[in-house]
Design a protein around this motif. Structure first.
Motif, PDB file in Angstrom:
ATOM      1  N   LYS A 174       0.769  -1.106  -0.164  1.00  0.00           N
ATOM      2  CA  LYS A 174      -0.106   0.205  -0.069  1.00  0.00           C
ATOM      3  C   LYS A 174       1.000   1.233  -0.036  1.00  0.00           C
ATOM      4  N   TRP A 175       0.322   2.141  -0.737  1.00  0.00           N
ATOM      5  CA  TRP A 175       1.126   3.584  -1.010  1.00  0.00           C
ATOM      6  C   TRP A 175       0.681   4.251   0.333  1.00  0.00           C
ATOM      7  N   GLN A 176       1.497   5.103   0.891  1.00  0.00           N
ATOM      8  CA  GLN A 176       1.291   5.706   2.027  1.00  0.00           C
ATOM      9  C   GLN A 176       1.237   7.541   1.634  1.00  0.00           C
ATOM     10  N   LYS A 177      -0.327   7.800   1.634  1.00  0.00           N
ATOM     11  CA  LYS A 177      -0.662   8.980   1.035  1.00  0.00           C
ATOM     12  C   LYS A 177      -0.952  10.106   2.016  1.00  0.00           C
ATOM     13  N   ASP A 178      -1.387   9.678   3.243  1.00  0.00           N
ATOM     14  CA  ASP A 178      -2.046  10.914   4.157  1.00  0.00           C
ATOM     15  C   ASP A 178      -0.985  11.109   5.206  1.00  0.00           C
ATOM     16  N   TYR A 179      -0.658  12.256   5.323  1.00  0.00           N
ATOM     17  CA  TYR A 179       0.424  12.430   6.427  1.00  0.00           C
ATOM     18  C   TYR A 179      -0.087  12.273   7.938  1.00  0.00           C
ATOM     19  N   ASN A 180      -1.580  12.467   8.032  1.00  0.00           N
ATOM     20  CA  ASN A 180      -2.195  12.386   9.189  1.00  0.00           C
ATOM     21  C   ASN A 180      -2.311  10.729   9.705  1.00  0.00           C
ATOM     22  N   HIS A 181      -1.917   9.817   8.819  1.00  0.00           N
ATOM     23  CA  HIS A 181      -1.883   8.490   9.148  1.00  0.00           C
ATOM     24  C   HIS A 181      -0.603   7.636   8.794  1.00  0.00           C
ATOM     25  N   LEU A 182       0.483   8.388   9.201  1.00  0.00           N
ATOM     26  CA  LEU A 182       1.627   7.962   9.263  1.00  0.00           C
ATOM     27  C   LEU A 182       1.764   6.650  10.030  1.00  0.00           C
ATOM     28  N   PRO A 183       2.423   5.734   9.392  1.00  0.00           N
ATOM     29  CA  PRO A 183       2.020   4.047  10.432  1.00  0.00           C
ATOM     30  C   PRO A 183       3.029   4.624  11.833  1.00  0.00           C
ATOM     31  N   THR A 184       2.503   3.859  12.819  1.00  0.00           N
ATOM     32  CA  THR A 184       3.247   3.782  14.047  1.00  0.00           C
ATOM     33  C   THR A 184       4.026   2.604  14.183  1.00  0.00           C
ATOM     34  N   GLY A 185       4.681   2.465  15.389  1.00  0.00           N
ATOM     35  CA  GLY A 185       5.234   1.143  15.346  1.00  0.00           C
ATOM     36  C   GLY A 185       6.901   1.380  15.343  1.00  0.00           C
TER      37      GLY A 185
END
Length: 198
Positions: free
Chosen positions: A68-79
């Motif tokens: 999956k492409w990451q496009k949303d700054y507000n939903h950057l993955p955590t971990g």
């Protein structure tokens, strides 16, 4: 009648001023988005900091091992931060500019970059990109499409990307010596498939 002409003229001037102010505001904001935060790079690592920069500017990233492409700054993955290594960058219609390219310096896994309709991408950006040692090793796929500020000089600098396997150049009106520039790249990058639609 004179009053109507005066009012119309005044409104036209205000409209032009508004557009100029609007452009200046967005230019200023884009410059702010591209300002490099070196402390942030130290705190969260180069991949996370570069992700934040790219997404803030309207680009997308894909991490190694993810579909999956990451496009949303507000939903950057955590971990764990070391889990998310940038492998692909799609900068289509983004506002990334030269001053932000320091974010790319320490990325070790970037295999693919796409610049499409990027109004701030110019020769200096491509020259900077080609001097990044990690990208010289990892970058295999590059597309430059409809970037009006790129000239022959910027395209010729791509000869330093010796591990490129695919290069696509399209709709670059700033390139004037197309055949000469193409021949330089073909000689310098014998293992690269070069597609051109200029």
């Amino acid at each position: 009648m004179l009053f109507v002409k005066t009012v119309t003229s005044f409104m036209a001037v205000q409209c032009v001023r508004s557009r100029v102010c609007h452009r200046k505001f967005w230019g200023w904001l884009n410059a702010v988005f591209n300002k490099v935060d070196y402390d942030r790079i130290k705190d969260v690592g180069p991949d996370r900091a570069a992700s934040e920069w790219l997404l803030r500017c309207g680009a997308s990233v894909r991490y190694k091992g993810f579909d999956k492409w990451q496009k949303d700054y507000n939903h950057l993955p955590t971990g764990p931060l070391e889990k998310f290594k940038i492998e692909r960058i799609d900068a289509t219609e983004s506002c990334i500019m030269f001053k932000g390219f320091d974010y790319l310096d320490y990325l070790e896994h970037v295999e693919e970059i796409k610049f499409q309709r990027c109004i701030y991408i110019q020769d200096e950006c491509l020259e900077r990109l080609c001097r990044i040692q990690n990208l010289q090793k990892s970058l295999q796929w590059l597309e430059i499409i409809s970037c009006g500020n790129v000239t022959d000089r910027g395209i010729i600098s791509l000869h330093l990307l010796k591990n490129l396997r695919y290069l696509f150049l399209s709709d670059l009106p700033g390139i004037e010596e197309k055949e000469k520039t193409l021949q330089i790249l073909i000689r310098a990058l014998p293992n690269c498939e070069i597609k051109v639609d200029l």
